[in-house]
Design an enzyme around this catalytic site. Structure first.
Site, PDB file in Angstrom:
ATOM      1  N   THR B 197       0.747  -1.251   0.000  1.00 42.06           N
ATOM      2  CA  THR B 197       0.000   0.000   0.000  1.00 42.06           C
ATOM      3  C   THR B 197       0.781   1.307   0.000  1.00 42.06           C
ATOM      4  OG1 THR B 197      -1.711  -1.120   1.225  1.00 42.06           O
ATOM      5  CG2 THR B 197      -1.825   1.248   1.202  1.00 42.06           C
ATOM      6  N   GLU B 283      10.126  -0.337  -5.200  1.00 39.88           N
ATOM      7  CA  GLU B 283      10.816  -1.591  -4.901  1.00 39.88           C
ATOM      8  C   GLU B 283      11.937  -1.847  -5.899  1.00 39.88           C
ATOM      9  OE1 GLU B 283       7.308  -3.956  -2.567  1.00 39.88           O
ATOM     10  OE2 GLU B 283       7.436  -4.143  -4.732  1.00 39.88           O
ATOM     11  N   ASN B 405       9.760  -9.302  -5.005  1.00 39.08           N
ATOM     12  CA  ASN B 405       8.384  -9.740  -5.208  1.00 39.08           C
ATOM     13  C   ASN B 405       8.221 -11.221  -5.506  1.00 39.08           C
ATOM     14  OD1 ASN B 405       6.642  -7.396  -4.811  1.00 39.08           O
ATOM     15  ND2 ASN B 405       8.038  -6.502  -6.305  1.00 39.08           N
ATOM     16  N   THR B 410       6.127 -15.937   3.622  1.00 38.44           N
ATOM     17  CA  THR B 410       6.376 -16.237   5.036  1.00 38.44           C
ATOM     18  C   THR B 410       7.842 -16.579   5.279  1.00 38.44           C
ATOM     19  OG1 THR B 410       5.613 -18.443   4.489  1.00 38.44           O
ATOM     20  CG2 THR B 410       4.080 -16.995   5.595  1.00 38.44           C
TER      21      THR B 410
END
Lengths: 410, 410
Positions: B197, B283, B405, B410
């Site tokens: 976000t 990013e 990405n 996890t």
């Protein structure tokens, strides 16, 4: 080669290509526009073939597109398509247009046919002049033959960053006559002005008038070539051309012919097969990704949503990383400008459901990871608000994509 | 800190942020939703501040957006914004909405104010429930203070994949009173459901009614936050909130106030500064890219074309590869659905012209490469068909983007 078992079937013909339908020959040669590989090819038909074409939607269109449009506009018949790779003849001004006409004229001379029966197209670097001193002698060296080897040389001659050759062939029966569809394609970056463009050429021996062929091609393109994306880009040179020799001997096809839908379906299978091969060979790709959207308001909306999802860089990197990150799928769906109910969405990766009525479903991350390690990935999204469905195809986004495209042009 | 030299000036205030305008305090704490870094923050105003907000255009919107909309709808006044990172509270169903209300209620209790004066927002993983057992005690630990250190802790608390903190501060004079604008933002992937976000919070001590503030924010957002792209994605949680304390003592601003345009310009500079900082921190980015389109039919069309170019993966990889590949720029322009004349386009990289009237200009590849090796790149495109102009900002596409990405959640 498969054999048709019944008249309703449409079968894939292994080892077939553009020369499998009756009437077509192909060739590919090396003119030294490119250093090593073949860089000029042609497909010929022994009669003026009913022809149709679709072109890039980019407002900047390369010179050969204008020349090909003029050829087809004349009477809807082509006998030859000549293609060079290594140079796109795009953004080359007035001189580029003259060069495209010269290329067409040279081919008309060499193959002894009217200029308007020749289509030309180019793929490669943008903004540089075609080396006509190599193209013109190259055209004279083209000796089209009806063998798979020659179809393969043609395919080599149109490749740029492609890693694999792309052939397709399907057969069906129309009026009890065997009708064959052959096709070849190139494309790796959806566009890569370095060495650019998606091109596809389809041949068939079906008997059909140009206008009806154009209608069928338009419908089929929307569901096949317009449903793939590698990097969301659209070249100045994209083109699909279909030539129909009529040698199959069926009653001339038209929209009220009882087997019109079957004809379109066979054309669609041929184009879909080529489109998927382009997506799978996307620059740097390791996987083919199919997104299947169901339950949309319309088929068009479903296709739009599918393409938005398959084009998301975040979905593409997650698939490369074998990460069952369904959040990225719903996010791409949410900005796809397609009607949806935010509370009703289902998402599955292969047969593993991850979201039901927009609520997370518990699933085995291990199983999902194992599924995503496969080479062919299917994502199914059900919007549950209508009957529309549609598919789109793409590939993963990898380090190799960045390497290929960050490479200096020269 | 700069000093205003005259009443017309708008100056940047070094070292300023959300606490620089009169009336605001900030805080950031660690609740252990995230392992190490701060993950919960608040901005407070000492009076009910006129407030306005813009939200993501994604059809899937996270629960806190609904709660914040309800708060602002009540009377257009906020005294607190509470933000957590590490979990987006998105696609969390009915329970997610209850959690967002609980988060708002806890803050209203802790800060002793009506619930509708509290805005809440979240950023992080999609599809997992907020850990309320950490958020609720965390809210009680928030001790907002009017120092830059606390504004910096707030900024830390809202970061995800961001590499740098993002503060902005500008001042100007309105009715002879000094008016200050402070802002902070987070965002690195335009969306990254992993840790997601774009959020921005702007404070000002200007005196203005909520509706007028909303109008100004809408106009400014279209030219700033809506003009950046990292990966073309749009999160379920994007939000920009502005709070105006009124402490500057100017005559209440409204669209017919003689200094309305100056007020909007100062707000725009604040938002543009934050937007560019988000793009630069994209990013994996190594460069900030600005595309400036001139000579379009309208400002809106110019902005659309600029954003299409700056968002092209092929342009982004070329810039990463310091390759002056202007062909990719014209290709992106050509599919931007903006009116243009294919024969009239000029393109420059910095001050190096590469295309004039759509014809290639010979330029030094070495100079161009040296220019592209800089950290701030400007591409200028002149369509030469009108008076419209607009800018957009983005970054290069790098191996690091893929690495971030493709990483497992996890």
């Amino acid at each position: 080669m498969s054999t048709l078992q019944n008249t309703e079937e449409i079968v894939e013909v292994n080892g077939g290509s553009i020369i499998t339908p009756y009437g077509f020959t192909a060739a590919g040669v090396h003119t030294k526009v490119k250093r090593k590989r073949k860089d000029l090819g042609a497909i010929l038909c022994d009669v003026p073939a009913s022809s149709a074409a679709v072109y890039t939607l980019n407002k900047i269109q390369a010179a050969p597109l204008q020349v090909t449009k003029e050829s087809i506009a004349k009477e809807g018949k082509l006998r030859a398509i000549v293609v060079n790779s290594g140079n796109a003849n795009s953004c080359t001004g007035e001189q580029g247009l003259l060069d495209a006409y010269t290329m067409r004229g040279s081919a008309a001379n060499a193959f002894d046919m009217p200029e308007h029966q020749v289509a030309v197209t180019s793929t490669g670097v943008i903004g540089e002049r075609l080396k006509m001193d190599k193209i013109i002698p190259g055209i004279k060296d083209l000796k089209p033959m009806p063998t798979f080897k020659d179809a393969d040389l043609f395919n080599e001659a149109i490749m740029t960053t492609d890693k694999v050759k792309k052939h397709a062939c399907f057969q069906t029966m129309i009026n009890g006559k065997r009708v064959t569809f052959g096709g070849t394609a190139k494309g790796s970056g959806m566009i890569n002005p370095n060495m650019a463009t998606m091109l596809s050429f389809v041949t068939t021996d079906a008997d059909i008038e140009p206008d009806d062929l154009q209608q069928a091609l338009n419908e089929v393109t929307d569901k096949t070539f317009n449903r793939i994306t590698v990097d969301g880009d659209t070249s100045t040179n994209d083109m699909v051309v279909v030539m129909a020799s009529g040698h199959a001997g069926n009653e001339t096809l038209h929209p009220s012919h009882p087997e019109w839908e079957k004809f379109k379906k066979a054309l669609q299978l041929t184009c879909e097969d080529l489109a998927k091969k382009i997506a799978r060979d996307g620059e740097g790709a390791t996987k083919l990704v199919e997104v299947n959207v169901l339950g949309a308001k319309t088929d068009e909306e479903a296709g739009k949503a599918a393409k938005q999802i398959v084009g998301s860089d975040l979905v593409k990197t997650a698939i490369y990383g074998t990460d069952a990150n369904w959040g990225r799928i719903i996010v791409a769906l949410g900005y796809s400008e397609v009607e949806l109910d935010p509370e009703k969405i289902d998402i599955s990766l292969g047969s593993i459901q991850t979201l039901k009525n927009s609520t997370p479903v518990s699933f085995s991350e291990e199983e999902a990871k194992a599924y995503l390690e496969q080479e062919n990935i299917t994502i199914t999204v059900d919007l549950n608000i209508g009957e529309g469905s549609g598919k789109a195809w793409g590939c993963d986004l990898t380090y190799e994509y960045v390497r290929i495209n960050a490479g200096y042009r020269t």
